[in-house]
Design a protein around this motif. Structure first.
Motif, PDB file in Angstrom:
ATOM      1  N   THR A  41       6.085   4.358  -6.162  1.00  0.00           N
ATOM      2  CA  THR A  41       6.958   4.668  -5.022  1.00  0.00           C
ATOM      3  C   THR A  41       7.875   3.491  -4.718  1.00  0.00           C
ATOM      4  OG1 THR A  41       5.317   6.166  -4.071  1.00  0.00           O
ATOM      5  CG2 THR A  41       6.982   5.303  -2.578  1.00  0.00           C
ATOM      6  N   TRP A  42       7.315   2.271  -4.793  1.00  0.00           N
ATOM      7  CA  TRP A  42       8.109   1.060  -4.566  1.00  0.00           C
ATOM      8  C   TRP A  42       9.218   0.931  -5.598  1.00  0.00           C
ATOM      9  CZ3 TRP A  42      10.137  -2.780  -2.040  1.00  0.00           C
ATOM     10  CH2 TRP A  42      10.506  -3.951  -2.687  1.00  0.00           C
ATOM     11  N   PHE A  45      11.886   3.416  -4.777  1.00  0.00           N
ATOM     12  CA  PHE A  45      12.655   2.948  -3.622  1.00  0.00           C
ATOM     13  C   PHE A  45      13.696   1.918  -4.053  1.00  0.00           C
ATOM     14  CE2 PHE A  45      13.097  -0.448  -0.449  1.00  0.00           C
ATOM     15  CZ  PHE A  45      13.645   0.266   0.609  1.00  0.00           C
ATOM     16  N   CYS A  46      13.276   0.957  -4.877  1.00  0.00           N
ATOM     17  CA  CYS A  46      14.198  -0.091  -5.342  1.00  0.00           C
ATOM     18  C   CYS A  46      15.313   0.498  -6.207  1.00  0.00           C
ATOM     19  CB  CYS A  46      13.438  -1.152  -6.125  1.00  0.00           C
ATOM     20  SG  CYS A  46      12.308  -2.147  -5.124  1.00  0.00           S
ATOM     21  N   ALA A  49      17.805   2.556  -3.949  1.00  0.00           N
ATOM     22  CA  ALA A  49      18.415   1.868  -2.808  1.00  0.00           C
ATOM     23  C   ALA A  49      19.890   1.568  -3.097  1.00  0.00           C
ATOM     24  CB  ALA A  49      17.665   0.568  -2.518  1.00  0.00           C
ATOM     25  N   PRO A  55      12.617  -4.799  -8.150  1.00  0.00           N
ATOM     26  CA  PRO A  55      11.221  -4.615  -7.735  1.00  0.00           C
ATOM     27  C   PRO A  55      10.333  -5.823  -8.020  1.00  0.00           C
ATOM     28  CG  PRO A  55      11.678  -3.356  -9.723  1.00  0.00           C
ATOM     29  CD  PRO A  55      12.994  -3.885  -9.238  1.00  0.00           C
ATOM     30  N   CYS A  71      12.446  -3.186   4.710  1.00  0.00           N
ATOM     31  CA  CYS A  71      13.118  -1.893   4.524  1.00  0.00           C
ATOM     32  C   CYS A  71      12.159  -0.879   3.903  1.00  0.00           C
ATOM     33  CB  CYS A  71      14.353  -2.056   3.651  1.00  0.00           C
ATOM     34  SG  CYS A  71      15.692  -2.982   4.428  1.00  0.00           S
ATOM     35  N   TYR A  72      11.364  -1.343   2.942  1.00  0.00           N
ATOM     36  CA  TYR A  72      10.405  -0.445   2.307  1.00  0.00           C
ATOM     37  C   TYR A  72       9.356   0.024   3.312  1.00  0.00           C
ATOM     38  CZ  TYR A  72       6.663   1.168  -0.774  1.00  0.00           C
ATOM     39  OH  TYR A  72       5.672   1.909  -1.375  1.00  0.00           O
ATOM     40  N   TRP A  75      10.820   2.629   5.408  1.00  0.00           N
ATOM     41  CA  TRP A  75      11.010   3.842   4.618  1.00  0.00           C
ATOM     42  C   TRP A  75       9.702   4.612   4.479  1.00  0.00           C
ATOM     43  CZ3 TRP A  75       9.788   5.107  -0.714  1.00  0.00           C
ATOM     44  CH2 TRP A  75      10.527   6.186  -1.227  1.00  0.00           C
ATOM     45  N   ALA A  81       8.299   8.512   1.674  1.00  0.00           N
ATOM     46  CA  ALA A  81       7.519   8.228   0.473  1.00  0.00           C
ATOM     47  C   ALA A  81       6.486   9.308   0.212  1.00  0.00           C
ATOM     48  CB  ALA A  81       6.816   6.872   0.610  1.00  0.00           C
TER      49      ALA A  81
END
Length: 210
Positions: A41-42, A45-46, A49, A55, A71-72, A75, A81
C-alpha cells in the motif's frame, strides 16, 4: 577439478536459505501478511502521489521523509488504503510500522523513528497518532460467543432426557470453557503457519466413574 568443493567447505548459499526460512518462521503468518499488504500500500501511495515519492527515501532528507510519512498516515486514516471508511489510530500505527519493519528487514534505518536511537516516533508523527486517538470513539469490546450460550446449553442439558441433546449441550460447554475458548485449537488452513498444534481425536480422553 578446481570446481569441486574442498572437504569441510562451508556452503553459504545453503546457510542463507536456512537463515531466511528461520526468519520467515519467526513471525505469525497473519502478521507477515498484514506487513506485506501495508508495504505494498505504501509503494502504491508513493507511485500515485503527485509528485511521485521515493518509497525507499534515497534522497536522505529527513524533512522530506517525515513529510511523506505524515501524508501517508493521513491517507491511511481517510480510508483510501482500504474500503473507504475512516480507520482508527491503531490501523494508522500498523501501516506505519509495516514501513519500518520492511526497512529493518532490508537492514536500513527505520524511517518512522527519530535517529536519536531511542526508537521514538518523530514528534509530528507521534502528535498525529495521539490526535487520531483522541478523535476515535472509545473501544467497545464484544464477545464472539457470549456466556449466555454456555449457560443456556447447560440448562437445556439438565431439562432434557434425550442422550444426544444432553451430549451436544455438554460439548458446547466443554468447547466454550476449554477447548475452543481462546480460538487456538480450531481448524485452520494448512497453508497458514501457526505455533499451536490442532487437537486430534486420539488426544482426547473421556472419564466416567474414575
Amino acid at each position: 577439478m578446481a570446481a569441486l568443493p574442498t572437504p569441510g567447505q562451508i556452503d553459504l548459499k545453503s546457510l542463507r536459505r536456512a537463515a531466511r526460512q528461520a526468519i520467515t518462521n519467526g513471525v505469525v503468518a497473519a502478521n507477515a501478511s498484514e506487513q506485506r499488504r501495508y508495504w505494498n500500500t505504501w509503494r502504491r501511495f508513493c507511485r500515485t502521489a503527485n509528485p511521485p515519492l521515493d518509497p525507499m527515501f534515497e534522497h536522505k532528507d529527513p524533512n522530506q521523509t517525515v513529510d511523506a510519512l505524515e501524508c501517508y498516515a493521513a491517507w491511511v486514516r481517510s480510508g483510501k488504503a482500504g474500503r473507504g471508511a475512516r480507520v482508527g489510530a491503531q490501523t494508522v500505527q500498523i501501516a506505519l510500522r509495516a514501513i519500518g519493519t520492511q526497512f529493518e528487514l532490508d537492514r536500513k534505518p527505520n524511517p518512522i523513528y527519530h535517529p536519536d536511537g531511542n526508537k521514538d516516533y518523530w514528534k509530528s508523527l507521534a502528535r498525529m497518532i495521539e490526535g487520531y486517538r483522541r478523535q476515535d470513539p472509545p473501544p467497545k469490546p464484544k464477545l464472539a460467543v457470549p456466556v449466555e450460550v454456555a449457560t443456556t446449553a447447560a440448562k437445556a442439558a439438565m431439562l432434557t432426557k434425550n442422550p444426544l441433546h444432553q451430549a451436544v449441550n455438554d460439548l458446547i460447554n466443554i468447547a466454550f470453557y476449554f477447548l475452543l475458548r481462546v480460538g487456538e485449537y480450531t481448524y485452520v488452513s494448512t497453508k497458514k503457519r501457526t505455533r499451536t498444534i490442532q487437537f486430534r481425536i486420539q488426544d482426547i480422553t473421556l472419564w466416567k466413574n474414575n
